[in-house]
Scaffold this active site. Structure first.
Site, PDB file in Angstrom:
ATOM      1  N   GLY A 164     -12.644  -3.861   1.331  1.00 49.65           N
ATOM      2  CA  GLY A 164     -14.052  -3.355   1.493  1.00 49.65           C
ATOM      3  C   GLY A 164     -14.227  -2.555   0.569  1.00 49.65           C
ATOM      4  O   GLY A 164     -15.382  -2.663  -0.010  1.00 49.65           O
ATOM      5  N   ARG A 206       0.751  -1.307  -0.105  1.00 49.59           N
ATOM      6  CA  ARG A 206       0.136   0.063  -0.102  1.00 49.59           C
ATOM      7  C   ARG A 206       0.753   1.292  -0.067  1.00 49.59           C
ATOM      8  O   ARG A 206       0.221   2.206  -0.542  1.00 49.59           O
ATOM      9  CB  ARG A 206      -0.873  -0.276   1.196  1.00 49.59           C
ATOM     10  CG  ARG A 206      -1.958  -0.751   0.987  1.00 49.59           C
ATOM     11  CD  ARG A 206      -2.848  -0.827   2.179  1.00 49.59           C
ATOM     12  NE  ARG A 206      -4.377  -1.257   2.035  1.00 49.59           N
ATOM     13  CZ  ARG A 206      -5.418  -1.632   2.780  1.00 49.59           C
ATOM     14  NH1 ARG A 206      -5.098  -1.726   4.013  1.00 49.59           N
ATOM     15  NH2 ARG A 206      -6.436  -2.035   2.428  1.00 49.59           N
ATOM     16  N   LYS A 255     -12.999  -9.494   8.341  1.00 48.73           N
ATOM     17  CA  LYS A 255     -13.993  -8.206   8.700  1.00 48.73           C
ATOM     18  C   LYS A 255     -15.517  -8.629   8.279  1.00 48.73           C
ATOM     19  O   LYS A 255     -16.046  -8.000   7.219  1.00 48.73           O
ATOM     20  CB  LYS A 255     -13.497  -7.267   7.869  1.00 48.73           C
ATOM     21  CG  LYS A 255     -12.437  -6.471   8.184  1.00 48.73           C
ATOM     22  CD  LYS A 255     -11.807  -5.193   7.570  1.00 48.73           C
ATOM     23  CE  LYS A 255     -10.625  -4.433   7.896  1.00 48.73           C
ATOM     24  NZ  LYS A 255     -10.297  -3.586   7.083  1.00 48.73           N
TER      25      LYS A 255
HETATM   26  N1  LIG Z   1     -11.073 -18.405  10.139  1.00 54.30           N
HETATM   27  C1  LIG Z   1     -10.268 -17.248  10.507  1.00 54.30           C
HETATM   28  N2  LIG Z   1     -10.290 -16.728  11.741  1.00 54.30           N
HETATM   29  C2  LIG Z   1      -9.840 -15.708  12.202  1.00 54.30           C
HETATM   30  N3  LIG Z   1      -9.330 -14.677  11.298  1.00 54.30           N
HETATM   31  C3  LIG Z   1      -9.190 -15.198   9.980  1.00 54.30           C
HETATM   32  C4  LIG Z   1      -9.810 -16.441   9.686  1.00 54.30           C
HETATM   33  N4  LIG Z   1      -9.433 -16.472   8.336  1.00 54.30           N
HETATM   34  C5  LIG Z   1      -8.661 -15.300   7.835  1.00 54.30           C
HETATM   35  N5  LIG Z   1      -8.422 -14.600   8.837  1.00 54.30           N
HETATM   36  C6  LIG Z   1      -7.777 -13.261   8.575  1.00 54.30           C
HETATM   37  O1  LIG Z   1      -8.383 -12.283   8.177  1.00 54.30           O
HETATM   38  C7  LIG Z   1      -7.456 -11.236   7.955  1.00 54.30           C
HETATM   39  C8  LIG Z   1      -7.732 -10.604   6.695  1.00 54.30           C
HETATM   40  O2  LIG Z   1      -9.171 -10.264   6.735  1.00 54.30           O
HETATM   41  P1  LIG Z   1      -9.358  -8.885   6.031  1.00 54.30           P
HETATM   42  O3  LIG Z   1     -11.217  -8.906   5.678  1.00 54.30           O
HETATM   43  O4  LIG Z   1      -9.298  -7.500   6.721  1.00 54.30           O
HETATM   44  O5  LIG Z   1      -8.973  -8.818   4.372  1.00 54.30           O
HETATM   45  P2  LIG Z   1      -8.392  -7.772   3.670  1.00 54.30           P
HETATM   46  O6  LIG Z   1      -7.844  -8.514   2.426  1.00 54.30           O
HETATM   47  O7  LIG Z   1      -7.227  -7.079   4.490  1.00 54.30           O
HETATM   48  O8  LIG Z   1      -9.368  -6.811   3.346  1.00 54.30           O
HETATM   49  P3  LIG Z   1      -9.709  -5.026   3.634  1.00 54.30           P
HETATM   50  O9  LIG Z   1      -8.663  -4.415   2.733  1.00 54.30           O
HETATM   51  O10 LIG Z   1     -11.056  -5.049   3.637  1.00 54.30           O
HETATM   52  O11 LIG Z   1      -9.172  -5.175   5.136  1.00 54.30           O
HETATM   53  C9  LIG Z   1      -6.010 -11.825   8.231  1.00 54.30           C
HETATM   54  O12 LIG Z   1      -5.194 -11.542   9.107  1.00 54.30           O
HETATM   55  C10 LIG Z   1      -6.320 -13.399   8.612  1.00 54.30           C
HETATM   56  O13 LIG Z   1      -5.505 -14.061   9.452  1.00 54.30           O
HETATM   57  O1  LIG Z   2      -7.711  -2.090   5.283  1.00 56.21           O
HETATM   58  C1  LIG Z   2      -8.775  -1.643   4.784  1.00 56.21           C
HETATM   59  O2  LIG Z   2      -9.774  -2.283   4.184  1.00 56.21           O
HETATM   60  C2  LIG Z   2      -8.744   0.083   4.886  1.00 56.21           C
HETATM   61  O3  LIG Z   2      -7.497   0.446   5.128  1.00 56.21           O
HETATM   62  C3  LIG Z   2      -9.790   0.362   5.443  1.00 56.21           C
HETATM   63  O4  LIG Z   2      -9.823   0.265   6.813  1.00 56.21           O
HETATM   64  P1  LIG Z   2     -11.110   0.157   7.843  1.00 56.21           P
HETATM   65  O5  LIG Z   2     -11.829  -1.123   7.415  1.00 56.21           O
HETATM   66  O6  LIG Z   2     -10.164  -0.182   9.256  1.00 56.21           O
HETATM   67  O7  LIG Z   2     -11.713   1.275   7.670  1.00 56.21           O
END
Ligand SMILES: Nc1ncnc2c1ncn2[C@@H]1O[C@H](COP(=O)(O)OP(=O)(O)OP(=O)(O)O)[C@@H](O)[C@H]1O
Ligand SMILES: O=C(O)[C@H](O)COP(=O)(O)O
Length: 403
Positions: A384, A37, A202
């Site tokens: 997201g 990023r 999330k």
């Molecule tokens: N079964 C699970 N239980 C708990 N945590 C999990 C599980 N599977 C995946 N994860 C965690 O989910 C996290 C990533 O989730 P997240 O929804 O933030 O995805 P993202 O790609 O970062 O999207 P965003 O940019 O929206 O944050 C990782 O840190 C991973 O360890």
């Molecule tokens: O990791 C993300 O998806 C962005 O940086 C937004 O973070 P947030 O879900 O904490 O608003």
């Protein structure tokens, strides 16, 4: 939307330009484990600095509670930005206080500063319009112009994303332009089958997008922390896995709607479980247990998809015309729970379809697990944000740049 090139053509020399970036990078203590990023915003910062602007870079990191918290400091990100730019980057230890004012006042033409985590101020994320506007007004004092380039946060109605551009002449940076360009294609011209893979942590944020995806996708594969609310909805024990108790009925509704629409909705058939969340620092062996998805012990949590699910998801991705993937399939940060995420990443590479990976951790997973990021169709910095864009929602950070 005004482009940064138009802004540059008007002349930015000597102007203080506020760049809202998304430097929300994964950290192990103060070590950045994936700098994707930060790299993504370098073209915008570099172009402004080379044109003689005084660049003020701002971002959130993590989810601190509206007050300073050293665990969420942007200092490591500022240092990394300096390395990537090959230039000294000043760092303000607050966001709109004395340090920020002095740091910005001390900038000369072509120099860059990073101010501390925007979410150390409650006004940034406040639901109260007046409170947000007041914080945006303080931020506006630091700059003459605004460039929005934090694509990962454009779905947030936050002061620096939504309110601040209304107070300063503004333009979209290179990253936002690229992200919107690629994702727009996915809303207009989708080669089928269109397969969406969703995982991550999330869950409450992202379950809602399934409603809309059911109208667009041919197949939806669910993994990561997202899977357990669905498994619970199907009547299975999920132990101490991530669960969105208040969304169980919603999930049942999605399963029924998928059947009605003929959308294949695929849930894990086996999972790796443990009584303990793994130690991501020492990476000590976690010794997970492999169980059927309908037989998770009450005292254990699901932390990755199992081998049969990996095979099933790879098969469901093999003939895809288009794939959108957000959210790791498991706790990929620990080697014992990385195989599900690896298998899905490999399946994307093996498919002939157009593949988009979205999300801070999803993109980080692809890179840290050793995949070549250039082999994917597009790696989005927003999870997201890209999901909500694909839903067709109006995103506050893009709307604000359009005005
Ligand atoms: N079964 C699970 N239980 C708990 N945590 C999990 C599980 N599977 C995946 N994860 C965690 O989910 C996290 C990533 O989730 P997240 O929804 O933030 O995805 P993202 O790609 O970062 O999207 P965003 O940019 O929206 O944050 C990782 O840190 C991973 O360890
Ligand atoms: O990791 C993300 O998806 C962005 O940086 C937004 O973070 P947030 O879900 O904490 O608003």
């Amino acid at each position: 939307m005004k482009t940064i090139d138009e802004l540059l053509a008007e002349g930015v020399t000597g102007k203080r330009v506020f760049v809202r970036a998304d430097l929300n990078v994964p950290l192990d203590g103060t070590t950045i484990t994936d700098d994707g990023r930060i790299r993504a915003v370098v073209p915008t910062v570099k172009a402004l600095a080379e044109a003689g602007a005084r660049v003020v870079v701002a971002s959130h990191l993590g989810r601190p509670k509206g007050a300073p918290d050293p665990a969420f400091s942007l200092a490591p990100a500022a240092a990394r930005l300096g390395e990537l730019l090959g230039a000294e980057v000043a760092f303000a230890t607050d966001t709109v206080g004395e340090s920020a004012k002095a740091t910005v006042a001390g900038l000369t033409d072509g120099r860059v500063a990073v101010i501390e985590n925007l979410r150390f101020n409650a006004g940034e994320t406040s639901k109260d319009d007046a409170e947000r506007a007041a914080f945006a007004a303080q931020l506006a004092e630091l700059a003459d112009l605004y460039v929005g380039d934090g694509f990962g946060a454009v779905h947030r109605k936050h002061a620096s994303v939504f309110d601040l551009p209304g107070k300063l002449p503004h333009a979209a940076g290179y990253l936002i332009a690229t992200e919107v360009g690629v994702l727009k294609k996915l809303t207009e011209d989708v080669r089928r089958p269109y397969v969406v893979a969703l995982g991550g942590a999330k869950v409450s944020d992202k379950l809602g997008v399934i409603d809309n995806l059911l109208q667009k996708a041919d197949r939806i594969l669910i993994g990561g922390g997202m899977a357990y609310t669905f498994l619970k909805a199907k009547g299975h024990e999920v132990g101490i896995s991530l669960l969105q108790e208040d969304q169980i009925d919603t999930c049942l509704g999605y399963l029924a709607e998928a059947e009605k629409r003929g959308v294949e909705f695929v849930l894990p058939i086996d999972v790796l479980v443990s009584a303990d969340f793994p130690d991501l620092k020492t990476k000590a062996p976690a010794n997970p247990e492999l169980v059927s998805a309908d037989a998770i012990p009450a005292d254990k949590e699901g932390l990755d998809i199992g081998p049969k699910t990996r095979e099933l998801y790879a098969a469901k991705l093999a003939d895809a015309g288009t794939v959108f993937w957000n959210g790791p399939m498991g706790v990929f940060e620990h080697p014992d729970y990385a195989n599900g995420t690896k298998a899905v990443a490999q399946a994307l590479l093996d498919s002939d379809g157009f593949t988009v990976v979205g999300g801070g951790d999803s993109a980080a997973a692809v890179r840290t697990l050793g995949f070549d990021e250039n082999a994917f169709g597009h790696i989005s910095t927003g999870g997201g944000a890209s999901l909500e864009y694909l839903e067709g929602k109006k995103l506050p950070g893009l709307v604000a740049l359009e005005d």
